[in-house]
Structure formats: C-alpha cells, structure tokens
Design a protein around this motif. Sequence first.
Motif, PDB file in Angstrom:
ATOM      1  N   GLN A 193      39.082  53.507  41.239  1.00 30.24           N
ATOM      2  CA  GLN A 193      39.316  54.827  41.663  1.00 30.24           C
ATOM      3  C   GLN A 193      38.628  54.729  42.654  1.00 30.24           C
TER       4      GLN A 193
ATOM      5  N   PHE B  42      39.930  59.580  31.650  1.00 31.67           N
ATOM      6  CA  PHE B  42      39.357  60.382  32.043  1.00 31.67           C
ATOM      7  C   PHE B  42      38.461  60.720  32.823  1.00 31.67           C
ATOM      8  N   LEU B  43      37.819  59.692  33.001  1.00 29.73           N
ATOM      9  CA  LEU B  43      37.154  59.090  33.645  1.00 29.73           C
ATOM     10  C   LEU B  43      37.399  58.956  35.293  1.00 29.73           C
ATOM     11  N   ALA B  44      38.812  59.061  35.472  1.00 25.04           N
ATOM     12  CA  ALA B  44      39.432  58.848  36.697  1.00 25.04           C
ATOM     13  C   ALA B  44      39.839  60.025  37.209  1.00 25.04           C
ATOM     14  N   ARG B  45      39.641  61.007  35.901  1.00 21.84           N
ATOM     15  CA  ARG B  45      39.958  62.553  36.102  1.00 21.84           C
ATOM     16  C   ARG B  45      41.744  62.367  36.219  1.00 21.84           C
ATOM     17  N   LYS B  46      42.489  61.239  34.841  1.00 21.60           N
ATOM     18  CA  LYS B  46      44.075  61.852  34.896  1.00 21.60           C
ATOM     19  C   LYS B  46      43.821  62.721  33.708  1.00 21.60           C
TER      20      LYS B  46
ATOM     21  N   SER C 214      42.063  65.921  31.035  1.00 23.54           N
ATOM     22  CA  SER C 214      41.526  66.886  30.500  1.00 23.54           C
ATOM     23  C   SER C 214      40.743  66.025  29.736  1.00 23.54           C
ATOM     24  N   LEU C 215      39.102  67.197  29.361  1.00 23.04           N
ATOM     25  CA  LEU C 215      38.307  66.494  28.338  1.00 23.04           C
ATOM     26  C   LEU C 215      38.809  66.793  26.823  1.00 23.04           C
TER      27      LEU C 215
ATOM     28  N   ALA D 120      38.255  51.433  34.790  1.00 20.85           N
ATOM     29  CA  ALA D 120      38.077  53.225  36.271  1.00 20.85           C
ATOM     30  C   ALA D 120      37.490  53.055  37.065  1.00 20.85           C
TER      31      ALA D 120
END
Length: 214
Positions: free
Chosen positions: A202, A50-54, A56-57, A198
């Motif tokens: 990233q 999630f932190l890596a934007r892979k 959604s919340l 992450a």
Amino acid sequence: MGVSKSKSRCATVGIQGIAWSFGGMIFALVYCTAGISGGHINPAVTFGLFLARKLSLTRAIFYMVMQCLGAICGTGVVKGYGKMLYESQGGGANVVAPGYTKGDGLGAEIVGTFVLVYTVFSATDAKRNARDSHVPILAPLPIGFAVFLVHLATIPITGTGINPARSLGAAIIYNKDHAWDDHWIFWVGPFIGAALAAFYHQIVIRAIPFKSSS
C-alpha cells in the motif's frame, strides 16, 4: 552411507509431497471460493487485507472466526479417519524443529507469510487487473505456488504455519503440551508478516505509478 542417502532422499520427497499438497489445495480452494468470499481461508491474509482497507472490521472478524472453526472441524475429521497415523505424526501441530531457536521459527513465519500475503496483493491488485485482463483468471495460481514454495523452505523449521487457523485447529484437537509451547509463534509471526506485506504494497508499491507501455 547408502542408507543415509536413502533416508535423505525419502525426507526430500516427503517435504515436496507435503508442499505440493498444500499448494495445490490452496489453489483449488481460492479458485472455488473467490466468487463467494474472495477466497478468505487464512486469518493472516484476512488481517493483511483489513489493514489495506479492502474489507471491514466486522467482516474480517467473521472470516477469522469461521476460518478457525473450519480448521478445528477439518482436523477432527483427519483424526477420525486415521487416529494411529494422526498420533504418530504429532497431530500435525506446528512446533519449532530441534536445532532451531524460537527466533528462527518466528522469522520463518514472518518471511513465509510476507511472501504469501504480498503474492495475494499482487495477484488481486485492481490497477494490475485493469492493465492485464488475464490476471483475475490466473490469481489462484501464483497464490497456490507461493504456498508451495514457502512450504518447501519452512517445513524443516516450523512445519510451516503461515495460517493461524490451521495451527490452532491442529493444536486444539491434538491438545498436548508441546503443541502449545510454540503456538504463539504461529499467530505473531503470520500477523507481523501480513502487516509488513500490507504496508509494503500500500505504501511503497502503490506509491510508484505504473508506466504504460506504448
């Protein structure tokens, strides 16, 4: 002296057996669920992705809730099959072992989860997959092996958490005071380790361009 060596050997075999069990099962679960959910069976891994934007919340929260419910149900099944053994082993609840401080336990969980989550990032990295076509097929293998190695290293310290859902399920079903004393470590440590993995992947690794071999 002989008895002492025998006990030490049994303890070593026991740790190796537990480590292989966890590593092998994670390999199988990731392999089986990768095409369904991406192999999300650990809140720390989900948090890192999630932190890596892979993801959604909303999906991350949903996965974490389901992971925790699955862990609770799984622990309940284990208790139902062998209650006496379950009780004698403390319900499998994670605690910091005698001789280690809470700081030691927290550090072990941070480092162990970092290794796991960074392995997940490396095994599923899109740039690497494009370069090495065999990587997607082999992805569950290094993840399972990372779990095996982390268990070998941290079982003597914390019993190895690195998965908050697994720790929560054991604590809820066992529900004794000492099962909750160190419980915060098995959420804070894995989430910090996942966040560091992450960030490293990233910001540091992805910022370094891959060199193509000619």
